[in-house]
Motif scaffolding. Structure first.
Motif, mmCIF file in Angstrom:
data_model
loop_
_atom_site.group_PDB
_atom_site.id
_atom_site.type_symbol
_atom_site.label_atom_id
_atom_site.label_comp_id
_atom_site.label_asym_id
_atom_site.label_seq_id
_atom_site.Cartn_x
_atom_site.Cartn_y
_atom_site.Cartn_z
ATOM 1 N N UNK A 153 1.508 -0.863 -0.108
ATOM 2 C CA UNK A 153 0.165 0.473 -0.066
ATOM 3 C C UNK A 153 0.760 1.512 -0.806
ATOM 4 N N UNK A 154 0.579 2.463 -1.251
ATOM 5 C CA UNK A 154 1.562 3.306 -1.244
ATOM 6 C C UNK A 154 0.666 4.129 -1.617
ATOM 7 N N UNK A 155 0.744 5.418 -0.711
ATOM 8 C CA UNK A 155 -0.063 6.785 -1.429
ATOM 9 C C UNK A 155 1.657 8.123 -1.147
ATOM 10 N N UNK A 156 0.734 8.385 -3.100
ATOM 11 C CA UNK A 156 1.997 9.517 -3.177
ATOM 12 C C UNK A 156 0.767 10.703 -3.513
ATOM 13 N N UNK A 157 1.889 12.099 -3.299
ATOM 14 C CA UNK A 157 1.112 12.991 -3.606
ATOM 15 C C UNK A 157 1.653 14.258 -4.202
#
Length: 104
Positions: free
Chosen positions: A41-45
């Motif tokens: 699980x990854x979140x990028x901005x």
């Protein structure tokens, strides 16, 4: 394994706070994510648009969908509500993306 991509929005003045809260994610939240089949699980901005791109691999769509009903998830949503665009139930406003290409 199924791959899911989605978009969310963080408020422009809350980029650092959003990252801080995820750097300090509650162990019980991580445990619940794992129990509901989440892996990688990854979140990028994108700082220019305040757009978040999330990517998660899940084992099963039905199991994953049950995550939203857990008390820890509802608590997390309430905790994150001040820093991002949310629906009336505090869930993040999310746009699901269609996978059009994948290469291992």
């Amino acid at each position: 394994m199924m791959r899911k991509g989605f978009l969310m929005k963080v408020y422009p003045d809350m980029h650092d706070e959003y990252e801080k809260r995820h750097n300090e994610i509650w162990p019980e939240m991580v445990e619940a994510l794992h129990r509901h089949g989440a892996k990688n699980y990854s979140i990028f901005l994108d700082k220019e648009t305040s757009t978040l791109f999330g990517y998660v691999e899940i084992e099963d769509e039905a199991l994953w969908s049950k995550m939203a009903t857990t008390e820890i998830n509802k608590k997390w949503w309430a905790f994150m509500e001040p820093v991002m665009e949310t629906n009336t139930d505090n869930s993040p406003v999310t746009t699901n993306l269609q996978e059009v290409f994948h290469m291992d």
